[in-house]
Design a protein around this motif. Sequence first.
Motif, short mmCIF file in Angstrom:
data_model
loop_
_atom_site.label_atom_id
_atom_site.label_comp_id
_atom_site.label_asym_id
_atom_site.label_seq_id
_atom_site.Cartn_x
_atom_site.Cartn_y
_atom_site.Cartn_z
N LYS A 36 0.83 -1.21 0.00
CA LYS A 36 0.00 0.00 0.00
C LYS A 36 0.86 1.26 0.00
CE LYS A 36 -4.25 -1.74 1.96
NZ LYS A 36 -5.28 -1.57 2.95
N VAL A 37 1.95 1.23 0.75
CA VAL A 37 2.87 2.37 0.79
C VAL A 37 3.46 2.59 -0.59
CG1 VAL A 37 5.10 3.15 1.70
CG2 VAL A 37 3.39 2.21 3.25
N GLN A 38 3.86 1.48 -1.25
CA GLN A 38 4.44 1.57 -2.59
C GLN A 38 3.43 2.13 -3.59
OE1 GLN A 38 7.54 1.33 -3.41
NE2 GLN A 38 7.21 1.62 -5.58
N GLU A 39 2.18 1.65 -3.51
CA GLU A 39 1.13 2.14 -4.40
C GLU A 39 0.91 3.64 -4.19
OE1 GLU A 39 -2.23 -0.36 -3.56
OE2 GLU A 39 -1.44 -2.01 -4.78
N ALA A 40 0.96 4.08 -2.95
CA ALA A 40 0.79 5.51 -2.64
C ALA A 40 1.95 6.31 -3.23
CB ALA A 40 0.71 5.72 -1.14
N TYR A 49 3.99 10.00 -7.31
CA TYR A 49 4.93 10.29 -8.40
C TYR A 49 4.17 10.62 -9.68
CZ TYR A 49 8.66 9.69 -11.83
OH TYR A 49 9.54 9.89 -12.87
N ARG A 50 3.14 9.83 -9.95
CA ARG A 50 2.31 10.04 -11.14
C ARG A 50 1.70 11.45 -11.13
NH1 ARG A 50 -0.41 7.43 -15.05
NH2 ARG A 50 -2.53 8.10 -15.45
N LYS A 51 1.17 11.84 -9.99
CA LYS A 51 0.56 13.17 -9.85
C LYS A 51 1.60 14.27 -10.06
CE LYS A 51 -2.19 16.00 -6.65
NZ LYS A 51 -1.84 17.19 -7.37
N VAL A 67 4.34 14.07 -11.85
CA VAL A 67 4.68 14.13 -13.28
C VAL A 67 3.58 14.85 -14.06
CG1 VAL A 67 5.00 12.73 -15.37
CG2 VAL A 67 6.18 12.10 -13.25
N LEU A 68 2.33 14.49 -13.78
CA LEU A 68 1.21 15.13 -14.48
C LEU A 68 1.18 16.63 -14.20
CD1 LEU A 68 -1.59 12.44 -13.98
CD2 LEU A 68 -0.31 12.94 -16.08
N ASP A 69 1.41 17.01 -12.96
CA ASP A 69 1.43 18.43 -12.61
C ASP A 69 2.58 19.17 -13.30
OD1 ASP A 69 -0.78 18.08 -11.01
OD2 ASP A 69 0.33 18.06 -9.12
N ALA A 70 3.71 18.48 -13.46
CA ALA A 70 4.89 19.12 -14.06
C ALA A 70 4.74 19.29 -15.58
CB ALA A 70 6.14 18.30 -13.75
N PHE A 71 4.06 18.35 -16.24
CA PHE A 71 4.02 18.38 -17.70
C PHE A 71 2.69 18.84 -18.30
CE2 PHE A 71 7.74 15.80 -16.96
CZ PHE A 71 8.61 16.23 -17.96
N LEU A 72 1.65 18.85 -17.51
CA LEU A 72 0.36 19.30 -18.02
C LEU A 72 -0.03 20.62 -17.37
CD1 LEU A 72 -1.71 15.96 -18.04
CD2 LEU A 72 -0.77 17.15 -20.02
N GLU A 73 -0.50 21.53 -18.18
CA GLU A 73 -1.00 22.80 -17.66
C GLU A 73 -2.32 23.10 -18.36
OE1 GLU A 73 0.88 26.88 -18.42
OE2 GLU A 73 1.68 26.25 -16.46
N TYR A 74 -3.37 23.19 -17.59
CA TYR A 74 -4.73 23.41 -18.12
C TYR A 74 -5.09 22.36 -19.18
CZ TYR A 74 -3.88 27.89 -15.87
OH TYR A 74 -3.56 28.87 -14.96
#
Length: 182
Positions: free
Chosen positions: A90-94, A99-101, A103-110
Amino acid sequence: MKSIKLFKALADRSRLLIINALMEKPLYVELLAERLQLSASTISFHLKKLEDVGFVYSEKEQYYVIYHLRKELLDKTLKELINVEDIEKKVQEARVEQYRKKVLDAFLEYGKLKAIPVQRKKRRIILEEIAKKFEKGRVYSEKEVNLIITEFHDDFCTIRREMVGEKIFQRENGIYQLCEND
């Protein structure tokens, strides 16, 4: 965690005697105390521990509180009882989700892709996010795929090629479809 508490509750001779007595029939505190030659307060203490882990439950009948054994717990195999939730998993999944979030925040804007990530792991996350715009089982023409990808980034050729290369899309004769494993 629940399994550990259950085994801790069973790791007492008095509690095992109480369980053994309750296997015969439901009993109240005073009768258990008399049978097991223990004080009523000691029996109450141990019953509370067993009740906390769900091994026994109580019902009020007239003046007495009758304790019953949850027999379904006795029917479980040791394998079922020791199947402790994998906390590390569960810790690993979190961590992966965090990490996924990131990456998405870093590369996607609006909802638009600022840049195509160079690192394969990050690029895969972005490609999976874009793939969410496509319906499973539906076939798409190359033009339809390009239009959907253009909503994210102008370089639809690179993204489309990457999605095929990463086996997110399968391509056959100019027809595209999401792969079954995604």
